[in-house]
Structures are given as C-alpha cells and as structure tokens.
Design an enzyme around this catalytic site. Structure first.
Site, PDB file in Angstrom:
ATOM      1  N   GLY A 184       8.122  14.020   1.378  1.00  0.00           N
ATOM      2  CA  GLY A 184       7.362  14.996   0.612  1.00  0.00           C
ATOM      3  C   GLY A 184       8.020  15.414  -0.684  1.00  0.00           C
ATOM      4  O   GLY A 184       7.490  16.265  -1.402  1.00  0.00           O
ATOM      5  N   ALA A 220       7.373  11.829  -7.283  1.00  0.00           N
ATOM      6  CA  ALA A 220       6.628  12.626  -8.257  1.00  0.00           C
ATOM      7  C   ALA A 220       6.580  14.044  -7.697  1.00  0.00           C
ATOM      8  O   ALA A 220       7.220  14.337  -6.687  1.00  0.00           O
ATOM      9  CB  ALA A 220       5.233  12.049  -8.462  1.00  0.00           C
ATOM     10  N   HIS A 221       5.828  14.934  -8.337  1.00  0.00           N
ATOM     11  CA  HIS A 221       5.792  16.326  -7.886  1.00  0.00           C
ATOM     12  C   HIS A 221       5.329  16.423  -6.443  1.00  0.00           C
ATOM     13  O   HIS A 221       4.200  16.123  -6.115  1.00  0.00           O
ATOM     14  CB  HIS A 221       4.856  17.145  -8.775  1.00  0.00           C
ATOM     15  CG  HIS A 221       4.699  18.577  -8.309  1.00  0.00           C
ATOM     16  ND1 HIS A 221       5.716  19.499  -8.386  1.00  0.00           N
ATOM     17  CD2 HIS A 221       3.649  19.225  -7.743  1.00  0.00           C
ATOM     18  CE1 HIS A 221       5.309  20.658  -7.898  1.00  0.00           C
ATOM     19  NE2 HIS A 221       4.054  20.519  -7.500  1.00  0.00           N
ATOM     20  N   ARG A 222       6.242  16.796  -5.552  1.00  0.00           N
ATOM     21  CA  ARG A 222       5.995  17.016  -4.138  1.00  0.00           C
ATOM     22  C   ARG A 222       5.326  15.828  -3.446  1.00  0.00           C
ATOM     23  O   ARG A 222       4.521  15.987  -2.533  1.00  0.00           O
ATOM     24  CB  ARG A 222       5.155  18.285  -3.924  1.00  0.00           C
ATOM     25  CG  ARG A 222       5.844  19.578  -4.319  1.00  0.00           C
ATOM     26  CD  ARG A 222       7.130  19.809  -3.554  1.00  0.00           C
ATOM     27  NE  ARG A 222       6.937  19.797  -2.122  1.00  0.00           N
ATOM     28  CZ  ARG A 222       6.583  20.859  -1.405  1.00  0.00           C
ATOM     29  NH1 ARG A 222       6.412  22.017  -2.004  1.00  0.00           N
ATOM     30  NH2 ARG A 222       6.440  20.779  -0.107  1.00  0.00           N
ATOM     31  N   GLN A 223       5.676  14.624  -3.882  1.00  0.00           N
ATOM     32  CA  GLN A 223       5.138  13.435  -3.230  1.00  0.00           C
ATOM     33  C   GLN A 223       6.015  12.219  -3.510  1.00  0.00           C
ATOM     34  O   GLN A 223       6.871  12.229  -4.391  1.00  0.00           O
ATOM     35  CB  GLN A 223       3.708  13.162  -3.693  1.00  0.00           C
ATOM     36  CG  GLN A 223       3.577  12.895  -5.174  1.00  0.00           C
ATOM     37  CD  GLN A 223       2.147  12.656  -5.598  1.00  0.00           C
ATOM     38  OE1 GLN A 223       1.415  11.880  -4.964  1.00  0.00           O
ATOM     39  NE2 GLN A 223       1.721  13.322  -6.657  1.00  0.00           N
TER      40      GLN A 223
END
EC number: 1.3.1.98
Length: 344
Positions: A184, A220-223
């Site tokens: 995550g 990437a942002h939260r992934q």
C-alpha cells in the site's frame, strides 16, 4: 491492541524490548523453524477429506479448516476462513500458492489484521497468515534492513532507529505488517515507505518466486503494482544517522499519533486513504460527517478518519457506513475517497 490511547508513551520501553527479541529471529528464508512453531493440527487427528483433496500431504500439518479470523483482526468482526494456513517455511508458501491456483481457491494473505474486514459469512478460500519466524524476521546488514513480510512495521522502525539507521522513523505507530505497508506504499510526514525500498522478494501472479527492484514495484501515492502478489520479504536501504536524534523524533511522532487515536475502544480501523491534497480526517470534518453512526459502527467524533466497531457491530454496518461517507464526501467535494480497508 498495540497502541491504545494515552498508554503509548508508557509502553514504549516494553515495545523496544519486544522488537529487540523479534529482531533476533533469523531472516526470511532461513530453515529450522518447524520445531519452534506451533503445529497447526493435532498429530493424533487424521486430516479431513477436504484437506487432502486441496492440499498435498506435506502441507497438511500447516492448514486448518473453518478457522475463525475475528480474533486476529483489529475490528474483531467476521466469520471463518474455509482454510487457514500458517506456513513455517518460505517453501511452504510457494506450495500453498500453487495448490490454491490449481484448485481455483481464492487466496488472501493476512499480516497484522489492522486493515481487514471479514464478512460474517467468512472467506471461502485460503488465508495464509504470516506469523512464523521465517516470515517475520528482522536483520540488519550494514545500512540495510531485511524484513520478513509478516514483521510489524513499528518493530522494524524501532530496530532501525536503535541501530542508528534513518528512513523509517517517520512511520512509527502506523499499524500493520511490512508486507501490507509496502504493497500500500504507506506514507507519513510527506514521505512514503517506497522511497527507501531497495528490493522486494515476491511470489508473482504466475506462482513464480522472484525479486523486484524498488523501481519495478511502481510506487505512487499510497499504491504500488504489488497488488495480487505475495510479498515474502523486503530489503530497505537506509541512511546512518545519530541515534539520539532519531529516537527523539520517533518518540515525538509516536506520542502525537497515540493522542489522535480513539481511546474508548480497541476495535478500530482507518477505512480511507488520504487523498493527495487533504487528509481524510480534514475532509470528513469539513463535510460534517464526524461522529456519523450506522447501527453499532461509527466514525470517531474527534478523529473521524477512524472507524469504531462497538459491541454487536456487524460487517454490513461497516460497509453501509463507509458507503454513506464516500457518497456524501463525493457529493459535497467531488473527491472519491479510496479504501484503505480490505473487505473480504
């Protein structure tokens, strides 16, 4: 629960000792753990026909049928897993993955259970719980940390800070396992965990064991692009820093995060991912949804990015509340809140 309200500061010495013990475990991939780990089945009982149908003989001792999950989940909600496996060796994870693919069993990996909601009907598939030493070790190698996917993120933070290695200290107090945090791409204080990941050992969607670089993980942002894989271990490349300065920063962040958690309940979860421009807490507050309730489930009134499961809470109530919040936030702000909570 590990971090309850105002008890965080007083528990820090205990957790430091716990992490020290955890870090003495051999790194992921090591052998010789079978005798030190609880066996899954009573050796005097014969395996059921269902177990022998789905799993080879050499895995039967690490798999159980119809096992409750709620005791291992922060929300304390949900029915049983059709099959629950606690592998004690890395090779067993590969074999379990292969068996699940061949028998078309749905597969989930369970770490610390901080972001999982299981419906009362249970999960009709195989759950692999990463709780054995072979999947939760922590080892310092120079300025690198090799961490098993099942290791607690906060234990990894404490271990590296104690060794004078910076790069993870800003993540202290964030619940969950190393594997879930990396999948995550968990972030705090403007920095995500992917920025210090050197490599990740995984079992990919084809059942093949391989090692990816941090760049190949697509952070990437939260992934990341790791969803759908089974993370086995992660190697972090960290930076030597002053132990005292790191410790002070870690303690300050730990206390701050503890003060923001609901103190009246241990059954909590953070259902939403912070959008790029604003935190979920600020967003929910701005839309007047703090404290909203659905049956025996609510958002905390002071920290509405936390969902609280009160006595008699159900999974349906959780799902309905989450749906109401997402709908209202979208209508009022145009922002579609994404889920941090996995719903099985």
């Amino acid at each position: 629960m590990l971090f309850a309200g105002g008890l965080i500061e007083s528990r820090l010495p205990i957790l430091l000792r716990t992490a020290k013990l955890a870090s003495s475990v051999p790194p992921p991939g090591g052998g010789g753990f079978r005798n030190s780990h609880r066996q899954m089945n009573d050796v005097s009982s014969a395996p059921s026909e269902s177990l022998t149908e789905y799993f080879p003989e050499d895995l039967l001792h690490v798999v159980r049928e119809n096992q409750p999950l709620r005791e291992t989940l922060w929300l304390g909600i949900g029915g049983p897993a059709r099959f629950l496996a606690e592998p004690v060796e890395i090779d067993q994870i590969e074999k379990l993955y292969t068996a699940a693919r061949e028998k078309q069993l749905a597969l989930r990996v369970l770490g610390q259970g901080s972001n999982v909601l299981v419906r009362e009907a249970g999960f009709d598939g195989l759950v692999i719980k990463l709780s054995a030493p072979a999947t939760s070790g922590l080892e310092i190698q120079g300025q690198k940390l090799v961490a098993g996917a099942g290791a607690k993120l906060t234990h990894a933070v404490i271990k590296t800070v104690g060794e004078g290695l910076g790069g993870l200290e800003h993540l202290v107090g964030i619940p969950g396992s190393i594997g879930a945090a990396v999948v995550g791409n968990v972030s705090a204080e403007g920095r995500d965990i992917g920025s210090v990941v050197e490599s990740i050992e995984i079992i990919d969607e084809e059942g093949k064991r391989k090692t990816l670089t941090g760049d190949e993980a697509g952070f990437a942002h939260r992934q990341s692009t790791l969803m759908g894989t089974v993370v086995l271990s992660v190697t972090f490349n960290l930076e030597p820093k002053d132990v005292s300065a790191l410790t002070k920063r870690m303690q300050k962040l730990w206390i701050h995060r503890g003060q923001r958690r609901p103190s009246e309940s241990n059954r909590i979860a953070m259902p939403f991912i912070d959008p790029d421009s604003i935190s979920a807490c600020e967003l929910i507050n701005s839309t007047g949804l703090a404290g909203i309730r659905e049956g025996d489930v609510s958002l905390d009134s002071a920290a509405p990015h936390y969902l609280i499961a009160h006595e008699n809470a159900t999974s349906d109530q959780c799902v309905k509340l989450i749906g109401r919040v997402r709908e209202q936030v979208l209508m009022q702000t145009g922002i579609d809140l994404q889920l941090n909570l996995q719903i099985w």
